[in-house]
Design a protein around this motif. Structure first.
Motif, short mmCIF file in Angstrom:
data_model
loop_
_atom_site.label_atom_id
_atom_site.label_comp_id
_atom_site.label_asym_id
_atom_site.label_seq_id
_atom_site.Cartn_x
_atom_site.Cartn_y
_atom_site.Cartn_z
N GLY A 157 81.34 37.19 -5.75
CA GLY A 157 80.62 37.74 -4.62
C GLY A 157 81.51 38.20 -3.46
N ALA A 207 69.68 36.07 -9.51
CA ALA A 207 71.06 35.61 -9.39
C ALA A 207 71.05 34.17 -8.91
N TRP A 234 73.99 45.71 -5.64
CA TRP A 234 73.70 44.47 -4.89
C TRP A 234 74.90 44.08 -4.04
N ALA A 236 76.57 41.23 -2.87
CA ALA A 236 76.58 39.82 -3.26
C ALA A 236 77.22 38.96 -2.19
N TRP A 241 78.73 33.97 -8.96
CA TRP A 241 77.30 34.10 -9.29
C TRP A 241 77.12 34.41 -10.78
N ILE A 243 74.28 36.52 -12.90
CA ILE A 243 73.09 37.38 -12.86
C ILE A 243 72.38 37.26 -14.20
#
Length: 830
Positions: A157, A207, A234, A236, A241, A243
């Motif tokens: 992210g 997520a 996105w 983030a 993360w 998804i």
């Protein structure tokens, strides 16, 4: 004039009242139903139409044979050519155009409905091809059973994420409880289902932090940030993360075991759209082809015990879950990927709530829709409502007629979901409890079943609450009667067929069931605790019972469900009444003079032969003055020893002329192969004198056949004495029939098909076989040319024709014939 009209109205009303009272009195009198069983007491059959092996003439013969035998209902299943246990195909079919649920097939269904009307029989069928569960070729992937699927992508992210999220991939093989025979590969397998590669619908994109337990508020919904091509944009947050792209596809579960051209997907049982479509198609086809017969001779649509597996999704699951459980399931989708959301308890609660929603939808969509649509079409909803993802007690009220089942596992009564089904039916106040009866696997049912062997298992089901047997199975026999035993279901089921060796004398067993079922439907179940106690047992009898009552009348069915004799003291919670013994084997009724009353109960010493049963009835004040024995002993009066003339049927390999038996011996020990391997009926004849007759001993004479393999019809001096098919192997001799000289006795003894089938295996083969898929025998590879062209068969020593072979030339033979000793006995009642 007005007075005259009033007078006639009074007379009419009085007549109606008297007639109604007479009907009510007859209805509550168990003697009436015992001696004259109502139609509801007649058993039915599950009628198996095996692939393209069907004929109009065979359907007529089947129904006429069933009617004559005492059956009054058929429920038809359209299956593959054989069950192996999966769907098997027999090559070179003489009628390849007969494919289930196509126009040529529907013409035969129409014929069956018309013939059922002519014969005043009840006809219905399963709700599609196969016996499992609800579907067909008309079900598209979108309307089929669904499963949730997902894929995952790891990302870092604290930056903008721009990537394509691919659709989840699933195993292309169907997610189905059982494999099937796949004719495309020739293998028993879970076949590849093309739609599992081509059909997919998105649910959501979410997520989660890459590791650990995730708080619900930290689950991020990204669904709106992905376009139809899977492109995700996105921003983030910081951190690692995962998804998840969640979607659903078809489970790929196929109906089975149907003809391959009639095989299709199971419909989505939780989708109103899918169930509406399936039932509208089924009912529409029935109405289109049967029209005026619907609701008359064609009366019901059946849904068998469920074996289609557990779905995990339906198109409107998210909306249904929210409406029923009060919260959104989206944050908890990750639990399917084995993530914990909230905490362990919260995730476990979601899984329970999700399962509860599935159960709700099966109830409110599947069962409720079936009930509503069949009722509107004037059809009865028949079902075995167990085995699936629902709460049984909640769905059973939707079912018009509930059926349970029992098997013949290892020669013993083996109930399947029977006790809870019976309990639920009693709770709902239903009286008639049907059972798919005597379902057999190849270890038990290979053309060696006999009525005597079946009896204790049927009686055990009666004691468990069943009061109408629906036999598994009766196969549609399409060919000339010279082709016996004929078509089979394959490896499954007890062989109740009109081609069975003992079919005609077996009617005596059907009469027994009718008397039993009539009384077991009479009155109401009485399940008071400790109302029946067994004590002081001797021998190996296993005594079970069931109790019904109405008003001041009590009826107990008491059965020895073991194939071994014995006796016991049986205590009934009844006092002040005369016990009677009603014998459902013979339809006779008599008082039991020997009994004791104590502490509000009646104790009776009861004797049982192997698998013997009685009704013990309490309906009138006790007669303490009556004398005699409950079971008078039989005294030998004379032996029918010496030689017998025995005539076998040459058509089935028996000797052309009658054979003299110096003594009664087992056919399988005979040096003549025509007798050793004989199957069918042989007529034993003897002329004899009975000088031992006197006025003292000719009042209560009986004929005792000793040991019989396996059923016997008896005539004495040209008077039919009936059929003996189970212990005690005794028939009553009418007074005055036996003479001191010049008596003639004829005993037609019938054995089972196994020996002739084994005998045929001694001969050169003239058919090709393929192995079944559970090491349980072989099925016909293709119809031989001599059969197709109605020519004499090449192997002259072979007599039988069937589609499933359980035997080799070394298979053990089944003891057969009249083994005796045959005796004249009389009862000594002191």
């Amino acid at each position: 004039m007005i007075k005259l009209i009033r007078f006639f109205l009074f007379i009419i009303i009085l007549g109606i009242s008297v007639n109604s009272q007479a009907q009510i009195k007859a209805a509550i009198n168990p003697e009436n139903v015992f001696l004259n069983p109502p139609e509801s007491a007649n058993p039915g059959v599950l009628w198996m139409w095996m692939g393209s092996n069907l004929s109009k003439s065979g359907i007529t013969k089947d129904l006429e044979a069933l009617k004559k035998e005492g059956f009054n209902r058929t429920t038809m299943f359209s299956l593959a050519d054989v069950t192996t246990p999966w769907a098997g195909e027999i090559g070179k079919s003489p009628t390849p155009e007969l494919i289930s649920w196509t126009e040529p097939w529907w013409k035969l269904v129409r014929h069956a409905a018309e013939e059922s009307k002519r014969l005043n029989m009840d006809f219905g069928m399963f709700n599609g091809p196969s016996y499992e569960s609800s579907g067909g070729p008309w079900i598209t992937p979108e309307l089929s059973m669904q499963e949730i699927c997902w894929g995952q992508t790891d990302v870092a992210g604290n930056k903008h994420i721009s990537l394509k999220i691919n659709k989840p991939k699933v195993n292309p093989r169907g997610n189905t409880p059982w494999p099937i025979y796949n004719p495309k590969t020739g293998l028993v397998e879970k076949p590849e289902i093309e739609a599992r590669n081509t059909f997919y619908k998105d649910i959501a994109v979410i997520a989660l932090p890459a590791t650990g337990i995730v708080a619900k508020q930290n689950v991020i919904d990204l669904t709106s940030k992905m376009n139809a091509d899977g492109q995700l944009e996105w921003d983030a947050p910081a951190g690692n993360w995962i998804i998840y792209r969640f979607g659903h596809t078809t489970t790929g579960t196929l109906i089975q075991p149907a003809q391959w051209k009639a095989t299709g997907l199971e419909c989505d049982k939780m989708s109103q759209q899918a169930i509406d479509f399936h039932l509208d198609h089924v009912i529409g086809e029935i109405q289109k082809h049967l029209g005026d017969l619907v609701g008359k001779s064609f009366t019901h649509v059946h849904f068998d015990s469920y074996e289609a597996g557990d779905p995990s999704w339906t198109a409107k699951m998210r909306e249904e879950f929210s409406a029923r459980r009060g919260y959104d399931l989206l944050p908890y989708l990750a639990t399917f990927a084995k993530r914990t959301v909230g905490n362990n308890e919260e995730s476990a609660k979601f899984k329970d709530d999700f399962g509860a929603t599935i159960k709700d939808l099966y109830r409110d969509v599947y069962f409720a829709t079936i009930a509503k649509k069949l009722k509107k079409a004037n059809l009865t909803f028949l079902a075995e409502p167990y085995g699936g993802p629902w709460r049984q007690d909640e769905v059973m009220p939707f079912v018009g007629k509930v059926m349970t089942e029992f098997w013949t596992h290892k020669g013993k009564y083996a109930p399947y979901e029977l006790d809870p089904t019976v309990a639920a039916l009693r709770k709902s106040g239903q009286n008639i409890i049907e059972a798919e009866a005597f379902t057999g696997d190849p270890q038990d049912s290979k053309w060696n079943e006999t009525p005597a062997w079946l009896k204790s298992m049927g009686d055990a089901s009666f004691c468990a609450g069943v009061n109408r047997l629906i036999l598994h199975r009766f196969v549609q026999q399409p060919w000339d009667d010279k082709y016996k035993p004929g078509a089979t279901m394959g490896q499954w089921g007890t062989h109740f067929d009109r081609t069975q060796t003992w079919w005609e004398p077996g009617k005596a067993m059907i009469e027994y069931w009718k008397r039993c079922q009539a009384l077991l439907q009479w009155g109401r179940i009485n399940d008071a605790k400790d109302d029946f106690i067994v004590s002081e047992k001797t021998g190996n009898a296993d005594i079970n019972h069931i109790h019904r009552s109405e008003g001041n009348i009590d009826v107990y069915f008491v059965a020895n469900t073991n194939r071994s004799p014995g006796n016991a003291k049986c205590t009934f919670s009844i006092a002040g009444k005369q016990p009677e013994l009603w014998d459902p084997m013979t339809g006779t009724m008599r008082d039991l003079p020997e009994f004791e009353e104590q502490n509000g109960s009646t104790s009776i010493q009861l004797n049982f032969e192997d698998s013997q049963s009685y009704f013990i009835v309490f309906r009138k004040p006790s007669e303490k003055k009556s004398k005699g024995n409950n079971f008078p002993s039989n005294k030998l009066l004379g032996m029918l020893d010496g030689s017998w003339s025995v005539k076998f049927d040459e058509v089935w390999g028996g000797p052309k002329n009658s054979v003299g038996f110096k003594t009664l011996t087992d056919w399988t020990k005979n040096a003549d192969n025509g007798i050793k391997y004989y199957s069918g009926t042989a007529l034993y004849t003897k002329n004899f004198n009975a000088e031992y007759l006197s006025t003292q001993n000719k009042q209560d004479l009986k004929l005792d056949l000793g040991t019989v393999k396996h059923i016997a019809s008896i005539k004495l001096n040209n008077v039919d004495l009936g059929v003996v098919w189970t212990a005690p192997w005794i028939v009553k001799i009418p007074q005055g029939l036996l003479k001191k000289t010049n008596n003639k006795i004829e005993i037609a003894v019938t054995n089972v098909w196994a020996n002739r089938l084994i005998g045929d295996e001694q001969e050169p083969a003239d058919m090709e076989w393929l192995p079944g898929h559970m090491n349980s025998g072989s099925f016909l590879k293709e119809f031989p040319d001599w059969f197709l062209n109605n020519k004499p068969r090449p192997s002259k020593g072979r007599y039988t024709f069937t589609t499933w072979n359980y035997f080799t030339k070394d298979s053990p033979l089944i003891s057969s014939g009249l083994l005796g000793p045959v005796k004249i006995v009389y009862s000594e009642n002191k």
